[in-house]
Enzyme design. Sequence first.
Site, PDB file in Angstrom:
ATOM      1  N   ASP A  69     -10.263   1.378   2.597  1.00  0.00           N
ATOM      2  CA  ASP A  69      -9.173   2.171   3.158  1.00  0.00           C
ATOM      3  C   ASP A  69      -9.263   2.081   4.674  1.00  0.00           C
ATOM      4  O   ASP A  69     -10.344   1.882   5.230  1.00  0.00           O
ATOM      5  CB  ASP A  69      -9.243   3.637   2.709  1.00  0.00           C
ATOM      6  CG  ASP A  69      -7.996   4.410   3.151  1.00  0.00           C
ATOM      7  OD1 ASP A  69      -6.932   4.176   2.553  1.00  0.00           O
ATOM      8  OD2 ASP A  69      -8.070   5.171   4.122  1.00  0.00           O
TER       9      ASP A  69
HETATM   10  N1  LIG Z   1      -2.024  -7.284   9.132  1.00  0.00           N
HETATM   11  C1  LIG Z   1      -2.574  -6.112   9.485  1.00  0.00           C
HETATM   12  N2  LIG Z   1      -2.738  -5.147   8.538  1.00  0.00           N
HETATM   13  C2  LIG Z   1      -3.292  -3.990   8.945  1.00  0.00           C
HETATM   14  C3  LIG Z   1      -3.679  -3.748  10.282  1.00  0.00           C
HETATM   15  N3  LIG Z   1      -4.213  -2.492  10.332  1.00  0.00           N
HETATM   16  C4  LIG Z   1      -4.156  -1.971   9.098  1.00  0.00           C
HETATM   17  N4  LIG Z   1      -3.615  -2.891   8.251  1.00  0.00           N
HETATM   18  C5  LIG Z   1      -3.330  -2.712   6.826  1.00  0.00           C
HETATM   19  C6  LIG Z   1      -4.498  -2.855   5.911  1.00  0.00           C
HETATM   20  C7  LIG Z   1      -4.049  -2.038   4.729  1.00  0.00           C
HETATM   21  O1  LIG Z   1      -3.237  -2.841   3.889  1.00  0.00           O
HETATM   22  C8  LIG Z   1      -3.178  -0.944   5.359  1.00  0.00           C
HETATM   23  C9  LIG Z   1      -3.862   0.399   5.414  1.00  0.00           C
HETATM   24  O2  LIG Z   1      -3.512   1.138   4.278  1.00  0.00           O
HETATM   25  P1  LIG Z   1      -4.541   1.410   3.094  1.00  0.00           P
HETATM   26  O3  LIG Z   1      -5.944   1.300   3.566  1.00  0.00           O
HETATM   27  O4  LIG Z   1      -4.109   2.648   2.413  1.00  0.00           O
HETATM   28  O5  LIG Z   1      -4.345   0.155   2.116  1.00  0.00           O
HETATM   29  P2  LIG Z   1      -3.063  -0.241   1.270  1.00  0.00           P
HETATM   30  O6  LIG Z   1      -2.262   0.948   0.912  1.00  0.00           O
HETATM   31  O7  LIG Z   1      -2.359  -1.353   1.984  1.00  0.00           O
HETATM   32  O8  LIG Z   1      -3.720  -0.891  -0.016  1.00  0.00           O
HETATM   33  P3  LIG Z   1      -4.753  -0.161  -1.030  1.00  0.00           P
HETATM   34  O9  LIG Z   1      -4.696   1.299  -0.771  1.00  0.00           O
HETATM   35  O10 LIG Z   1      -6.103  -0.763  -0.712  1.00  0.00           O
HETATM   36  O11 LIG Z   1      -4.261  -0.566  -2.390  1.00  0.00           O
HETATM   37  O12 LIG Z   1      -2.921  -1.359   6.682  1.00  0.00           O
HETATM   38  C10 LIG Z   1      -3.483  -4.782  11.245  1.00  0.00           C
HETATM   39  O13 LIG Z   1      -3.770  -4.638  12.442  1.00  0.00           O
HETATM   40  N5  LIG Z   1      -2.937  -5.945  10.800  1.00  0.00           N
END
Ligand SMILES: Nc1nc2c(ncn2[C@H]2C[C@H](O)[C@@H](COP(=O)(O)OP(=O)(O)OP(=O)(O)O)O2)c(=O)[nH]1
Length: 181
Positions: free
Chosen positions: A69
Amino acid sequence: MIRLGSNSPTRAKILRSFNIDFIQNGGNFDEDSIRTTNPKEFCFMATKGKFEELYSKYGIEDMPLLVADSVVTCEGKLLRKAKDFDDAKSMIELQSGNKTSVISCMIFKSKELELIDISITSYDFMEFDKKDIENYIKSGECFGKAGAIMVEGFCKPYIKNVIGLESTAMGLSIEKLIPFL
Ligand SMILES: Nc1nc2c(ncn2[C@H]2C[C@H](O)[C@@H](COP(=O)(O)OP(=O)(O)OP(=O)(O)O)O2)c(=O)[nH]1
């Protein structure tokens, strides 16, 4: 082969860029169920919640499980993923010309070990150009990213100073995981 317990395209991209074989199975953990607004606590609890959901669903018999996360903190505020354009705009404007930190937590569990890592990457940004902000938001790239920032994209030209790993800022501190794979 590992199981990436995440829906994140960025985390998948990071694993691919390090030639790590994985399958991707994201979960449905409700981060709104987390009560704390302390960024580090929130990030850990979100990771733990994702891990518990996916560990009970898949176990680690057939392959290790990796979940993560990321949150952003700026001026003591907890910045998650932007809900809409206005949310993204205010998050980006807050971080313009400001210091901001990305906190990424990961839990990796195999038959041999369990790794829990919380890492922080801190940035000192120059003022973001207003037109750039507008184009970035219009592109939609600000969505699905903690704090609506993209350190390898929109933010890159504005980085005055950085302390920490870029991978941590992108959502997965891969260099800290590699020695255990
Ligand atoms: N490309 C890119 N992505 C970033 C950056 N900073 C954060 N992220 C993305 C990574 C994660 O996909 C998202 C943060 O949200 P979460 O940790 O809740 O993950 P997410 O909901 O995407 O997937 P998950 O909860 O692991 O199923 O932001 C950045 O600087 N560049």
